[in-house]
Each structure stands twice: as C-alpha cells, then as structure tokens.
Scaffold this active site. Structure first.
Site, short mmCIF file in Angstrom:
data_model
loop_
_atom_site.label_atom_id
_atom_site.label_comp_id
_atom_site.label_asym_id
_atom_site.label_seq_id
_atom_site.Cartn_x
_atom_site.Cartn_y
_atom_site.Cartn_z
N ILE A 1 -3.79 0.75 -5.18
CA ILE A 1 -3.94 0.78 -3.71
C ILE A 1 -3.25 -0.05 -3.08
CG2 ILE A 1 -5.72 0.76 -1.88
CD1 ILE A 1 -7.89 1.12 -3.86
N PRO A 2 -2.02 0.43 -2.31
CA PRO A 2 -0.82 -0.29 -1.93
C PRO A 2 -1.23 -0.96 -0.57
CG PRO A 2 -0.49 2.04 -1.37
CD PRO A 2 -1.81 1.85 -1.88
N CYS A 3 -1.81 -2.04 -0.81
CA CYS A 3 -2.12 -2.84 0.58
C CYS A 3 -1.17 -3.74 1.20
CB CYS A 3 -3.34 -3.78 0.34
SG CYS A 3 -3.00 -5.20 -0.95
N HIS A 4 0.09 -3.57 0.37
CA HIS A 4 1.32 -4.34 0.88
C HIS A 4 1.88 -3.63 1.83
CE1 HIS A 4 2.26 -2.19 -2.97
NE2 HIS A 4 3.44 -1.94 -2.27
N ARG A 5 1.62 -2.35 1.73
CA ARG A 5 2.38 -1.43 2.89
C ARG A 5 1.66 -1.32 4.12
NH1 ARG A 5 2.32 3.46 -1.18
NH2 ARG A 5 3.76 2.93 -2.58
#
Length: 173
Positions: free
Chosen positions: A134-138
């Site tokens: 789950i790409p929370c860095h995006r």
DNA sequence: GCCAGAACTCTGG
DNA sequence: CCAGAGTTCTGGC
C-alpha cells in the site's frame, strides 16, 4: 493466529516480510533485525510469530525487485485489519499509479471528507502495516513537501526518486 | 471508562 | 500566524 516472517537485506536496509495464510500482514524496513521483530510482535501481541524463510520467498522476491528499482506490480494479497475509513484510504492509495503522487487533501476530498479529513488520511497512512504494497509514500503534502514518513523521510525520498526514474525509463526517456 | 492531546494535514480568517 | 475540522490511539486520571 499464526504469522510467519522472514528478514533479508535490501537496498534500503533490513527488510522484514510477514504474512498469514491469507496474505501479507506486515512489511517493515529498518536497521536492526531485533528491532523489526519487536515491531512485529508489538503490532500483533496475540499472534504467534515464527521465522520461515521459505514460504514467504515469492512475496519477498517481488518486494526486493521493487526496492531494487524494477517496475513490478505490487498486487500481492494483503491480510490487514482496519476500520472502514482506513480501508477506503488504503484503497485510494493502491489506486495511485506507479511513479505518480497525490496529496493527503486530495484523498480526503475524493472520499467526501473535504479538506478537513486530510489529517485523518495522514493518520490512516501512518497506521498502514504493509507500506510498500500500500504505497503510502506516494502521498505528499500540499505544495510538494514530503510530509512525514514512518521509516524516515530519506527512505520516502529514495522510493519516490527510484519510482520516477523507472517510470521515465518505461516511457522511453 | 472518560477526556485531552497528538499524529505523515489543510483551509480560511 | 492561529484555530478548527474528521479519525484513531495513547496516557492520565
């Protein structure tokens, strides 16, 4: 509940991958193996955790490729608990295409919370246990600032930098 | 068990 | 610059 996990080396530090029979339930980056194991057990105090380097190898390999800068789809099965609010935020995050970014405020608006929900969105990202899948860095702050990141801002910056590079290569630049 | 304050935020006065 | 709005967790009483 039974959780198996494995720890390997990665370009961004030590990588812990943990999963149940249903999917990944915990992914973390850090400097020391012991700390990572502690994180896992304190996040799942009721679960029994066993080290298993074999059965997790497929998922681990995919994550390693990703961390290595390869553009692989991270559509791995996940098995994480969350409130309905968190689930909807996570769904929005997974919908962000590789190499692009959004803001906390935009996710809040999309979910119908207006601008005031942005903080709640940030919190939901922070409590996401499978932060690469789950790409929370995006998710960035309004105005391009990176905002915060659980594993340190330089890891966030490196992930984004790597993604943007790989995305441009794919476009033929 | 309840209340206050903090956390990866943003907007309007 | 300051305050307030929505969600969840934590710590003090």
């Amino acid at each position: 509940m039974l959780i198996s996990y494995t720890i390997t080396d990665s370009p961004l530090g030590r990588l812990l991958v943990a999963g149940t029979a249903r999917g990944l339930c915990f992914v973390s980056l850090g400097d020391a193996d012991g700390l990572l194991e502690k994180e896992l057990s304190s996040d799942y105090p009721a679960a029994e955790t066993v080290r298993d380097d074999v059965s997790l190898s497929a998922w681990t390999a995919a994550l390693l490729k990703y961390l290595d800068g390869e553009r692989v789809p991270l559509d791995l099965p996940v098995d994480v608990e969350g409130t309905p609010f968190q689930q909807s935020v996570w769904a929005e995050l997974r919908a962000i295409p590789y190499g692009s970014t959004t803001t906390y405020g935009e996710i809040a608006r999309k979910l119908g919370y207006g601008a005031t929900g942005a903080r709640a969105v940030g919190r939901a990202c922070a409590t996401n246990r499978v932060s690469l899948v789950i790409p929370c860095h995006r998710a960035l702050r309004e105005g391009g600032a990176l905002g915060g990141f659980r594993w340190g801002l330089d890891r966030k910056a490196r992930l984004l930098d790597q993604e943007q590079r790989a995305a441009q290569l794919t476009l033929g630049l």
